[in-house]
Design a protein around this motif. Structure first.
Motif, short mmCIF file in Angstrom:
data_model
loop_
_atom_site.label_atom_id
_atom_site.label_comp_id
_atom_site.label_asym_id
_atom_site.label_seq_id
_atom_site.Cartn_x
_atom_site.Cartn_y
_atom_site.Cartn_z
N PRO A 39 -8.88 67.48 -19.01
CA PRO A 39 -10.03 68.64 -18.62
C PRO A 39 -11.20 69.14 -18.88
O PRO A 39 -11.79 69.50 -18.62
N ARG A 40 -11.67 68.35 -20.19
CA ARG A 40 -12.90 68.70 -20.40
C ARG A 40 -13.79 67.58 -20.20
O ARG A 40 -15.01 67.70 -19.22
N CYS A 41 -13.39 66.65 -20.54
CA CYS A 41 -14.93 65.51 -19.51
C CYS A 41 -14.26 64.80 -19.16
O CYS A 41 -15.13 63.63 -18.29
N TYR A 42 -12.78 64.29 -18.26
CA TYR A 42 -12.54 63.70 -17.18
C TYR A 42 -12.28 62.53 -17.32
O TYR A 42 -12.33 61.68 -16.20
N GLU A 43 -12.26 62.20 -18.71
CA GLU A 43 -11.92 60.70 -19.26
C GLU A 43 -10.41 60.63 -18.83
O GLU A 43 -9.08 61.04 -18.99
N PRO A 44 -9.63 59.48 -18.60
CA PRO A 44 -8.24 59.32 -18.30
C PRO A 44 -7.63 59.34 -19.71
O PRO A 44 -8.33 58.26 -20.79
N ALA A 81 -12.35 60.24 -25.54
CA ALA A 81 -14.16 59.93 -25.42
C ALA A 81 -14.74 61.49 -26.13
O ALA A 81 -15.38 61.77 -26.76
N CYS A 82 -14.06 62.55 -25.82
CA CYS A 82 -14.51 63.87 -26.43
C CYS A 82 -13.34 64.01 -27.89
O CYS A 82 -14.38 65.81 -28.10
N GLY A 83 -12.73 64.69 -28.06
CA GLY A 83 -12.00 64.84 -28.76
C GLY A 83 -10.96 65.75 -28.82
O GLY A 83 -10.91 66.64 -29.44
N SER A 84 -10.93 66.64 -27.29
CA SER A 84 -10.42 67.78 -27.39
C SER A 84 -8.81 67.46 -27.24
O SER A 84 -8.46 66.66 -27.08
N ARG A 85 -8.60 68.46 -27.81
CA ARG A 85 -6.55 68.68 -27.55
C ARG A 85 -6.08 68.86 -25.99
O ARG A 85 -7.13 69.64 -25.60
N VAL A 86 -5.63 67.79 -25.93
CA VAL A 86 -4.46 67.71 -24.12
C VAL A 86 -3.21 68.49 -24.12
O VAL A 86 -2.32 68.55 -25.34
N ASP A 87 -2.95 68.65 -23.42
CA ASP A 87 -1.64 69.83 -22.87
C ASP A 87 -0.80 68.24 -23.63
O ASP A 87 -0.60 66.80 -23.00
#
Length: 187
Positions: free
Chosen positions: A5-10, A20-26
């Protein structure tokens, strides 16, 4: 497959962090993505709220009107006291001298009085010193001398060429004024 949801990488199914960005996702159980596990954003928000509440309390405690009294700040120059002609009777200060213009030396400071109170208290202390038979009693404006802290009337006794001469007369001066000290006077 889903996207970050942050960088739209698959993202792969079940992936908790974006590579890619290190964000935590669902993670598929319903937990939305967050910015790390440390909770720094929450702590920073709480600190900002506490700071704002503290500032509001400080303003409320002081009235928030900037104070009612006028604040005067000295920005340099010589401090001057109001001069009046009723400070003393004519001829009463004939025994009270002043420091010789342009001369440096040593003296015994009997009292240092703030100039904000006017010259009258300094004259009274000088008259007491004259009555106690101290030599060469005078008053000087400390703002005019580099070696003295500005803003005071200095009641002094004696004009000496050396510190040793002034120190030798200090005991007699301390009998008249307990706070007597040797001071250097440099214009």
């Amino acid at each position: 497959m889903t996207t970050c949801p942050r960088c739209y990488e698959p993202l792969a199914s079940g992936q908790e962090y974006c590579l890619a960005c290190g964000s935590r996702v669902d993670d598929g159980i319903g937990r939305p993505w967050t910015i790390g596990r440390s909770g720094w954003a929450l702590r920073a928000s709480v600190a900002a709220i506490v700071a704002l509440v503290g500032a509001a309390a400080a303003i409320a405690a002081t009235g928030g009107d900037g104070g009612g009294d006028r604040l005067v700040t000295a920005i340099g120059g010589f401090a001057t006291a109001p001069e009046t002609t009723t400070d003393e009777s004519p001829g009463a200060s004939s025994a009270i001298g002043e420091w010789p213009t342009g001369e440096d030396g040593w003296t015994i400071a009997l009292a240092s009085l703030p100039q904000t109170g006017g010259r009258k208290p300094a004259l009274a202390r000088a008259h007491v010193a004259v009555a106690r038979k101290l030599p060469q009693v005078g008053i000087l404006d400390s703002s005019r001398y580099a070696s003295l802290h500005p803003g005071y009337w200095i009641v002094f006794s004696g004009i000496y060429g050396s510190e040793a001469e002034a120190t030798s007369a200090l005991d007699a001066a301390r009998r008249a004024s307990r706070t007597a000290t040797v001071r250097r006077v440099i214009p």
